[in-house]
Scaffold this motif. Structure first.
Motif, mmCIF file in Angstrom:
data_model
loop_
_atom_site.group_PDB
_atom_site.id
_atom_site.type_symbol
_atom_site.label_atom_id
_atom_site.label_comp_id
_atom_site.label_asym_id
_atom_site.label_seq_id
_atom_site.Cartn_x
_atom_site.Cartn_y
_atom_site.Cartn_z
ATOM 1 N N PRO A 12 0.810 -1.231 0.000
ATOM 2 C CA PRO A 12 0.000 0.000 0.000
ATOM 3 C C PRO A 12 0.844 1.284 0.000
ATOM 4 O O PRO A 12 0.874 2.032 0.969
ATOM 5 C CB PRO A 12 -0.811 -0.124 1.292
ATOM 6 C CG PRO A 12 0.102 -0.868 2.218
ATOM 7 C CD PRO A 12 0.840 -1.846 1.341
ATOM 8 N N TYR A 13 1.536 1.540 -1.097
ATOM 9 C CA TYR A 13 2.327 2.764 -1.199
ATOM 10 C C TYR A 13 1.404 3.976 -1.258
ATOM 11 O O TYR A 13 0.358 3.946 -1.906
ATOM 12 C CB TYR A 13 3.194 2.746 -2.465
ATOM 13 C CG TYR A 13 4.375 1.809 -2.392
ATOM 14 C CD1 TYR A 13 5.527 2.177 -1.709
ATOM 15 C CD2 TYR A 13 4.336 0.563 -3.000
ATOM 16 C CE1 TYR A 13 6.611 1.329 -1.645
ATOM 17 C CE2 TYR A 13 5.422 -0.299 -2.941
ATOM 18 C CZ TYR A 13 6.553 0.098 -2.255
ATOM 19 O OH TYR A 13 7.634 -0.753 -2.190
ATOM 20 N N GLN A 14 1.804 5.042 -0.580
ATOM 21 C CA GLN A 14 1.042 6.294 -0.632
ATOM 22 C C GLN A 14 1.226 6.915 -2.010
ATOM 23 O O GLN A 14 2.347 7.072 -2.488
ATOM 24 C CB GLN A 14 1.539 7.272 0.439
ATOM 25 C CG GLN A 14 0.846 8.618 0.373
ATOM 26 C CD GLN A 14 1.502 9.663 1.261
ATOM 27 O OE1 GLN A 14 2.689 9.621 1.514
ATOM 28 N NE2 GLN A 14 0.701 10.597 1.719
ATOM 29 N N GLU A 15 0.116 7.253 -2.639
ATOM 30 C CA GLU A 15 0.144 7.906 -3.942
ATOM 31 C C GLU A 15 -0.399 9.321 -3.791
ATOM 32 O O GLU A 15 -1.422 9.535 -3.161
ATOM 33 C CB GLU A 15 -0.699 7.125 -4.951
ATOM 34 C CG GLU A 15 -0.186 5.723 -5.200
ATOM 35 C CD GLU A 15 -1.078 4.899 -6.117
ATOM 36 O OE1 GLU A 15 -2.234 5.301 -6.374
ATOM 37 O OE2 GLU A 15 -0.617 3.841 -6.556
ATOM 38 N N ILE A 16 0.291 10.271 -4.394
ATOM 39 C CA ILE A 16 -0.122 11.671 -4.334
ATOM 40 C C ILE A 16 -0.545 12.086 -5.741
ATOM 41 O O ILE A 16 0.135 11.793 -6.715
ATOM 42 C CB ILE A 16 1.039 12.567 -3.854
ATOM 43 C CG1 ILE A 16 1.626 12.033 -2.574
ATOM 44 C CG2 ILE A 16 0.605 14.028 -3.791
ATOM 45 C CD1 ILE A 16 1.305 12.712 -1.315
ATOM 46 N N PRO A 29 5.877 9.151 -3.134
ATOM 47 C CA PRO A 29 7.015 9.792 -2.470
ATOM 48 C C PRO A 29 8.115 8.814 -2.037
ATOM 49 O O PRO A 29 9.293 9.148 -2.103
ATOM 50 C CB PRO A 29 6.384 10.467 -1.246
ATOM 51 C CG PRO A 29 4.941 10.628 -1.589
ATOM 52 C CD PRO A 29 4.609 9.492 -2.492
ATOM 53 N N LEU A 30 7.745 7.630 -1.626
ATOM 54 C CA LEU A 30 8.725 6.666 -1.130
ATOM 55 C C LEU A 30 9.594 6.079 -2.245
ATOM 56 O O LEU A 30 10.713 5.641 -1.996
ATOM 57 C CB LEU A 30 8.001 5.537 -0.387
ATOM 58 C CG LEU A 30 8.811 4.645 0.523
ATOM 59 C CD1 LEU A 30 9.588 5.447 1.567
ATOM 60 C CD2 LEU A 30 7.908 3.643 1.215
ATOM 61 N N LEU A 31 9.109 6.098 -3.467
ATOM 62 C CA LEU A 31 9.847 5.562 -4.603
ATOM 63 C C LEU A 31 10.367 6.735 -5.429
ATOM 64 O O LEU A 31 9.636 7.321 -6.234
ATOM 65 C CB LEU A 31 8.958 4.648 -5.454
ATOM 66 C CG LEU A 31 8.253 3.509 -4.711
ATOM 67 C CD1 LEU A 31 7.421 2.679 -5.676
ATOM 68 C CD2 LEU A 31 9.245 2.646 -3.949
ATOM 69 N N LYS A 32 11.611 7.097 -5.217
ATOM 70 C CA LYS A 32 12.201 8.297 -5.812
ATOM 71 C C LYS A 32 12.029 8.326 -7.333
ATOM 72 O O LYS A 32 12.364 7.378 -8.025
ATOM 73 C CB LYS A 32 13.683 8.374 -5.446
ATOM 74 C CG LYS A 32 14.330 9.658 -5.847
ATOM 75 C CD LYS A 32 15.748 9.730 -5.358
ATOM 76 C CE LYS A 32 16.353 11.060 -5.775
ATOM 77 N NZ LYS A 32 17.723 11.183 -5.338
ATOM 78 N N ASN A 33 11.489 9.411 -7.823
ATOM 79 C CA ASN A 33 11.269 9.659 -9.251
ATOM 80 C C ASN A 33 10.286 8.696 -9.902
ATOM 81 O O ASN A 33 10.349 8.477 -11.110
ATOM 82 C CB ASN A 33 12.597 9.671 -10.014
ATOM 83 C CG ASN A 33 13.472 10.828 -9.604
ATOM 84 O OD1 ASN A 33 12.988 11.940 -9.412
ATOM 85 N ND2 ASN A 33 14.751 10.580 -9.437
#
Length: 117
Positions: A12-16, A29-33
């Motif tokens: 469940p990665y946060q998506e913006i 944000p947690l996965l750079k670029n």
């Protein structure tokens, strides 16, 4: 457990999602670029999902570390806090005045962003 692409895609990665001049930008944000863009929210999120898969596959191929999102289970809800005696007194008096515990008052103040100083 072998952490493969299916494992990471299910996390469940946060998506913006942010509006831009010509559509939307979606990123994790947690996965750079790791970003996706599109003229609509749905298209930006779809592009992000594809980019996320590519991003993760690339790191897995290179055997690089992949950050995982934090879960609620990793937090106890407790932490030690030191504060000046004068602030402790102010908050204690405020809690007594409101008829709540010191813990309840501190949680309320933190969550509402009230500055006592």
């Amino acid at each position: 457990m072998d952490k493969d692409i299916k494992y990471y895609m299910a996390l469940p990665y946060q998506e913006i999602l942010e509006p831009e001049e010509n559509g939307y930008l979606a990123y994790i944000p947690l996965l750079k670029n790791c970003k996706g863009q599109g003229p609509t929210k749905a298209e930006a999120l779809k592009a992000l999902e594809m980019k996320k898969k590519e991003w993760l596959e690339e790191r897995l191929e290179k055997n690089e570390e992949i950050p995982e999102p934090l879960t609620l289970e990793q937090f106890s809800g407790r932490f030690a806090l030191r504060m000046p005696k004068s602030l402790h007194r102010k908050i204690s008096l405020l809690a007594k005045e409101e008829g709540v515990s010191l813990n309840q008052m501190i949680v309320y103040l933190i969550s509402s962003g009230i500055n006592l100083l």
